[in-house]
Design a protein around this motif. Sequence first.
Motif, short mmCIF file in Angstrom:
data_model
loop_
_atom_site.label_atom_id
_atom_site.label_comp_id
_atom_site.label_asym_id
_atom_site.label_seq_id
_atom_site.Cartn_x
_atom_site.Cartn_y
_atom_site.Cartn_z
N VAL A 92 3.66 5.77 -5.61
CA VAL A 92 3.49 5.86 -7.06
C VAL A 92 2.41 6.90 -7.39
N LEU A 93 1.29 6.84 -6.66
CA LEU A 93 0.20 7.79 -6.90
C LEU A 93 0.68 9.22 -6.64
N ASN A 94 1.49 9.38 -5.59
CA ASN A 94 2.05 10.68 -5.24
C ASN A 94 2.87 11.25 -6.37
N ARG A 104 1.13 15.71 -12.54
CA ARG A 104 -0.11 16.41 -12.93
C ARG A 104 -0.06 17.85 -12.45
N GLY A 105 0.45 18.02 -11.19
CA GLY A 105 0.46 19.34 -10.57
C GLY A 105 1.33 20.33 -11.31
N ARG A 106 2.24 19.81 -12.14
CA ARG A 106 3.16 20.70 -12.83
C ARG A 106 2.57 21.29 -14.11
N LEU A 139 0.84 -1.21 0.00
CA LEU A 139 0.00 0.00 0.00
C LEU A 139 0.87 1.26 0.00
N MET A 140 1.97 1.23 0.79
CA MET A 140 2.86 2.40 0.84
C MET A 140 3.48 2.63 -0.53
N PHE A 141 3.85 1.52 -1.19
CA PHE A 141 4.45 1.64 -2.52
C PHE A 141 3.45 2.25 -3.50
#
Length: 205
Positions: free
Chosen positions: A188-190, A196-198, A182-184
């Motif tokens: 990845v989602l992060n 996207r934020g860029r 889940l952390m991985f």
Amino acid sequence: MWYSVYSVLFLALVLLSDFGSGQVTELTPENFDKLCSSRLCLVEFYAPWCSYCQRVDSELDLLSRSPEVKSVTIAKVDGSRWKLLRKRFFVNAFPSFFLIKDSKVYRFVGSHKANHIRSFICNLTDAEELPSGFFENPLSTFWKTLSMLEAINLESARWIRNSRLPVYGLAWITCVVLIVVLMFVGCVLNVISSFRGRKPQVKND
Ligand SMILES: *[C@@H]1O[C@H](CO)[C@@H](O)[C@H](O)[C@H]1NC(C)=O
């Protein structure tokens, strides 16, 4: 503790059977490639219920004592137990004999007499070479990888049996693995969302 004792014993057994000459070695997915893939090796596929195989075994004993085949590893595979090895060599009858020589595999199509098997080993009489394709050849990376996976599977099953891990111990391991996964996924989602934020933003002043 016991696990390490067992593995040392296992290793000692493998090494002893490796160096013992004039003996017929029993092969499993765990020692097959180590003992047979890269050397001169005669492999017999048999089944415990095949009484004809037992008669052929006395011929094998005779053969293993003859001086011409001293440098040859003579080995047996219980084909009824190790299905993957059986499929790897396309065995459809017991007993079946194969010779591994110079990274090639030959099927023996002669009669099961010690002197016939001996000339199969020495002179490749009554030999049928197996094709060299990825799926057709037992020494291909494909089949070696499958056997390796089976060996890992056997080893881990033995480990779980020997470790006497309580059931909640296994559940605990599963939880840790799930959390790590889940952390991985979260990381990845992060990363994806930070790309996207860029995106250039339009400012409406
Ligand atoms: C292999 O062939 C050679 C030459 O034909 C012969 O002398 C020898 O006996 C054969 N070996 C066996 C084990 O049949």
